[in-house]
Write an enzyme that holds these catalytic residues in place. Structure first.
Site, PDB file in Angstrom:
ATOM      1  N   ASP A   1       5.277  42.218  22.033  1.00  0.00           N
ATOM      2  CA  ASP A   1       4.562  43.107  21.102  1.00  0.00           C
ATOM      3  C   ASP A   1       3.747  44.095  21.924  1.00  0.00           C
ATOM      4  O   ASP A   1       3.764  44.066  23.162  1.00  0.00           O
ATOM      5  CB  ASP A   1       3.663  42.305  20.127  1.00  0.00           C
ATOM      6  CG  ASP A   1       3.512  43.004  18.766  1.00  0.00           C
ATOM      7  OD1 ASP A   1       2.826  44.043  18.704  1.00  0.00           O
ATOM      8  OD2 ASP A   1       4.093  42.520  17.778  1.00  0.00           O
TER       9      ASP A   1
ATOM     10  N   HIS B   1      11.933  47.182   8.427  1.00  0.00           N
ATOM     11  CA  HIS B   1      11.454  47.852   7.202  1.00  0.00           C
ATOM     12  C   HIS B   1      10.208  48.717   7.482  1.00  0.00           C
ATOM     13  O   HIS B   1       9.777  49.474   6.634  1.00  0.00           O
ATOM     14  CB  HIS B   1      11.204  46.847   6.067  1.00  0.00           C
ATOM     15  CG  HIS B   1       9.950  46.034   6.184  1.00  0.00           C
ATOM     16  ND1 HIS B   1       9.235  45.583   5.081  1.00  0.00           N
ATOM     17  CD2 HIS B   1       9.277  45.598   7.264  1.00  0.00           C
ATOM     18  CE1 HIS B   1       8.194  44.896   5.493  1.00  0.00           C
ATOM     19  NE2 HIS B   1       8.191  44.881   6.797  1.00  0.00           N
TER      20      HIS B   1
END
Ligand SMILES: C[S@@+](CC[C@H](N)C(=O)[O-])C[C@H]1O[C@@H](n2cnc3c(N)ncnc32)[C@H](O)[C@@H]1O
Length: 425
Positions: free
Chosen positions: A273, A319
Site C-alpha cells: 500500500d 472500483h
C-alpha cells in the site's frame, strides 16, 4: 397489486422471522437501548424473508404516500437525516448521554456545546429515526441505534465517511457534472472539488489528513465485510492453493490478509500500500502473524516489484479507479507475472439492470454513486469486467466472474464479485 396483497406478502415474511426468533430463543425485535445491536438472522430462509420484508415494506411505504413521496422525502426527510446525523456525530451527542439512564436535555446540550434550542431541534428530529428517545419531556435516553454509535468503532467510521467525505462532495456533484461529465480523472470528482484536492482521495487523505485516512480505512472494513469475514474467507477456495504467497495489492492495513492468514495457516502474504498505510499496518500487526504477513510500500501505478508470486490479489481496488487507470494497474503487473500466475479481484458488483427489487438496488446503486462522487469511478457489471480485462491484454485469461451476496445467505442483497484471471504469457 392491492394494498392487501402487498400486506399479505409482508405478513408471510414477518411470520417466518417470528418463527425463527422463537425457535432459536432469540430476543424479540426491539429498537430500545436493550434491543439487539445487529440483526440476528443467519439461516437462508430467515435472510430471504428479511430481504422480502425490506423490499415490500419499502414499496408499501411509497404506495401509501403516493408519487410525491420521493420529492417530499428530499425536502422533509433525506436532508434532515443528513443534517441531524452529521450534528450528532460531530458534537458527539451520543457520548454525552449516559448509558442505562439518560439525562435532561440541558445537561447533554451543555456537554455537547450546543444551545438548548438547537439541541432540541436536532435530537427530536433524530428520534423520528429511532436515534435516541424521550422517555419523559425534556429527558433524552439511548435507543439501540444511538448506543451503537458510542460503542462500535466501525459504525463511527461509517459516520465519519458520511460526514467528512460524502456530504461535502454532494454539494459539489452538480458542479463536477457540469464541468467534467464523463471524466476519467479522480482529481475531477466532486470530492476532489470539495477538498481542493490535487491527488486522488486515498493519497490526499494519507498525506494531508491522517485521522480521516484512519477513519476511512475502518469504514472500508465495515462496508466491505458488512461486519462478517465469511464473505472473504468463503469467496474462493483458498485452501486449494497450498503453501502459496499472495501479494495483497492495495491491501490497506492488512485487514483482509489477516483474516485469511487466521483461517489458512499455509498461506503467506505481502501487503502492499502507500507508505503511510503500509507503515500503520506493520505497526498494528499481531506478533503471531509476523512470520506470514509482511508489509511493503508500493504504488500500484509503478511496476510490480514482487516477481513470480502465485497470486496477486486486489480487493476493493478496481472500483476506486476509472477504466484507464485499472488498465494501467494491470499493465504494471505484467513484468512480474510467471506463466499461470493468478490475479484474483474481489470488488463490489453492480447487478445487471432489472434483476433486483428497488430496495436492494438502492444499496448497490448508492455504492456506485459513492465511487462516482469520490473518484469518478464505478462498481462494474459483468460485461464491464469482460471488456476491461480484454482491453488490458489478451494474455489475461478470464476464468470466471462469480457474484456473491455480501450478507452471507442473502442472495437478494448487494454483491461482491470474485473475478479470477490467469496469466497466459
Ligand atoms: C478501498 S481500500 C481497500 C483496502 C483493502 N484492499 C480492503 O479490501 O480492505 C483501497 C486501498 O488502496 C490504497 N491505494 C490507493 N492508491 C494506491 C496506490 N497508488 N498504490 C497502492 N495502494 C493504493 C489505499 O491506500 C487503500 O488502502
Amino acid at each position: 397489486m392491492s394494498f392487501t396483497e402487498l400486506a399479505e406478502l409482508i405478513l408471510q415474511d414477518a411470520k417466518v422471522l417470528d418463527k425463527y426468533i422463537q425457535e432459536n430463543n432469540l430476543p424479540p425485535p426491539a429498537l430500545d437501548a436493550n434491543g439487539p445491536a445487529r440483526t440476528l438472522f443467519t439461516s437462508q430462509e430467515s435472510l430471504s424473508a428479511r430481504a422480502g420484508l425490506l423490499a415490500n415494506t419499502h414499496k408499501l411505504h411509497h404506495l401509501t404516500q403516493g408519487p410525491t413521496a420521493p420529492w417530499l422525502g428530499t425536502v422533509n426527510g433525506a436532508f434532515g437525516d443528513a443534517m441531524t446525523s452529521a450534528a450528532i456525530y460531530h458534537f458527539k451527542i451520543a457520548d454525552h448521554v449516559p448509558i442505562g439512564g439518560g439525562a435532561p436535555f440541558e445537561e447533554v446540550a451543555s456537554k455537547a456545546g450546543l444551545a438548548l434550542r438547537d439541541f432540541k431541534m436536532i435530537v427530536r428530529y433524530a428520534m423520528s429515526n429511532f436515534i435516541f428517545c424521550e422517555p419523559r419531556p425534556g429527558f433524552i435516553a439511548h435507543t439501540a441505534s444511538s448506543k451503537l454509535l458510542t460503542e462500535n468503532k466501525l459504525i463511527r467510521s461509517l459516520m465519519s465517511m458520511g460526514v467528512d467525505e460524502i456530504f461535502p462532495g454532494i454539494v459539489k456533484e452538480i458542479e463536477a457534472l457540469e464541468r467534467y461529465s464523463g471524466s476519467e480523472e479522480p482529481t475531477e470528482s466532486a470530492w476532489a472539488i470539495a477538498n481542493d484536492a490535487r491527488s486522488p482521495l486515498f493519497a490526499e487523505l494519507a498525506h494531508h489528513h491522517p485521522s480521516r485516512a484512519e477513519n476511512m480505512a475502518f469504514a472500508m472494513e465495515s462496508l466491505a465485510t458488512m461486519f462478517s469475514d465469511v464473505i472473504i474467507v468463503e469467496a474462493y477456495d483458498w485452501a486449494s492453493m497450498g503453501a502459496a504467497t499472495i501479494v495483497d495489492v492495495g491491501g490497506g492495513k492488512g485487514f483482509v490478509s489477516r483474516q485469511l492468514a487466521n483461517h489458512f495457516p499455509q498461506l503467506s502474504f505481502i501487503v502492499q500500500d502507500l507508505q503511510e498505510t503500509a507503515d500503520a499496518g506493520r505497526g498494528q500487526l499481531p506478533a503471531e502473524l509476523q512470520d506470514r504477513i509482511t508489509f511493503m510500500t508500493h504504488d500500484f501505478f509503478t511496476e510490480q516489484p514482487v516477481k513470480g508470486a502465485d497470486v496477486y490479489f486486489f480487493r476493493a481496488i478496481f472500483h476506486d479507479w476509472p477504466d484507464k487507470y485499472c488498465i494501467q494497474i494491470l499493465h504494471n503487473l505484467i513484468p512480474a507475472l510467471k506463466n499461470g500466475a493468478k490475479i484474483i479481484i474481489q470488488d463490489p458488483f453492480t447487478s445487471d439492470p432489472l434483476t433486483m427489487q428497488p430496495w436492494q438496488d438502492r444499496e448497490c446503486r448508492s455504492s456506485n454513486l459513492r465511487m462516482k462522487l469520490f473518484f469518478n469511478a464505478c462498481d462494474r457489471e459483468t460485461t464491464e469486467w469482460r471488456e476491461l480485462i480484454e482491453k488490458a491484454d489478451p494474455r489475461f485469461k478470464l476464468k470466471g466472474i462469480k457474484p456473491r451476496a455480501r450478507e452471507p445467505g442473502n442472495e437478494w442483497g448487494p454483491k461482491m464479485a470474485l473475478v479470477e484471471i490467469v496469466w497466459d504469457g
